[in-house]
Design a protein around this motif. Sequence first.
Motif, PDB file in Angstrom:
ATOM      1  N   LYS A 156       6.254 -11.498  11.215  1.00  0.00           N
ATOM      2  CA  LYS A 156       5.938 -10.731  10.111  1.00  0.00           C
ATOM      3  C   LYS A 156       5.340 -11.811   9.008  1.00  0.00           C
ATOM      4  O   LYS A 156       5.848 -12.787   8.963  1.00  0.00           O
TER       5      LYS A 156
ATOM      6  N   PRO B  42       0.164  -6.826   4.385  1.00  0.00           N
ATOM      7  CA  PRO B  42       0.312  -5.492   4.729  1.00  0.00           C
ATOM      8  C   PRO B  42      -1.337  -5.004   5.247  1.00  0.00           C
ATOM      9  O   PRO B  42      -2.118  -5.517   4.869  1.00  0.00           O
ATOM     10  N   LEU B  43      -0.913  -3.939   6.119  1.00  0.00           N
ATOM     11  CA  LEU B  43      -2.221  -3.252   6.672  1.00  0.00           C
ATOM     12  C   LEU B  43      -2.865  -2.381   5.706  1.00  0.00           C
ATOM     13  O   LEU B  43      -2.087  -1.741   4.799  1.00  0.00           O
ATOM     14  N   PRO B  44      -4.388  -2.542   5.448  1.00  0.00           N
ATOM     15  CA  PRO B  44      -4.993  -1.789   4.613  1.00  0.00           C
ATOM     16  C   PRO B  44      -5.101  -0.233   5.057  1.00  0.00           C
ATOM     17  O   PRO B  44      -4.608   0.255   6.207  1.00  0.00           O
ATOM     18  N   ARG B  45      -5.324   0.578   4.168  1.00  0.00           N
ATOM     19  CA  ARG B  45      -5.808   2.151   4.320  1.00  0.00           C
ATOM     20  C   ARG B  45      -6.810   2.165   5.455  1.00  0.00           C
ATOM     21  O   ARG B  45      -7.967   1.686   4.926  1.00  0.00           O
ATOM     22  N   ILE B  46      -6.590   2.757   6.538  1.00  0.00           N
ATOM     23  CA  ILE B  46      -7.948   2.911   7.332  1.00  0.00           C
ATOM     24  C   ILE B  46      -8.792   4.023   7.236  1.00  0.00           C
ATOM     25  O   ILE B  46      -9.991   4.249   7.323  1.00  0.00           O
TER      26      ILE B  46
ATOM     27  N   ASN C 124       5.084   3.855  10.597  1.00  0.00           N
ATOM     28  CA  ASN C 124       4.867   2.422  10.471  1.00  0.00           C
ATOM     29  C   ASN C 124       6.018   1.505  10.541  1.00  0.00           C
ATOM     30  O   ASN C 124       5.917   0.328  11.263  1.00  0.00           O
TER      31      ASN C 124
ATOM     32  N   ARG D 248       0.880  -1.230   0.172  1.00  0.00           N
ATOM     33  CA  ARG D 248       0.020  -0.023   0.125  1.00  0.00           C
ATOM     34  C   ARG D 248       0.781   1.295  -0.012  1.00  0.00           C
ATOM     35  O   ARG D 248       1.886   1.179   0.638  1.00  0.00           O
TER      36      ARG D 248
END
Length: 60
Positions: A51, A55-59, A37, A27
Amino acid sequence: MLGIDPLIIYHRLHVNPARGPMAQKRRNFVPEQVVINEAEIDKLLVAGFIKDNFPLPRID
């Protein structure tokens, strides 16, 4: 769940065991957020968290 007859209802995932997990694309974040991050990820890795390739999504 306890007490529910499996003949009435049950949950099953139809997953192909021959396929592995999919890696998602990275992202895009604001450069200031990338530094924050990465610092948080380093803290988690030092603490012993594993790990993964998700990946983390856009919040926002």
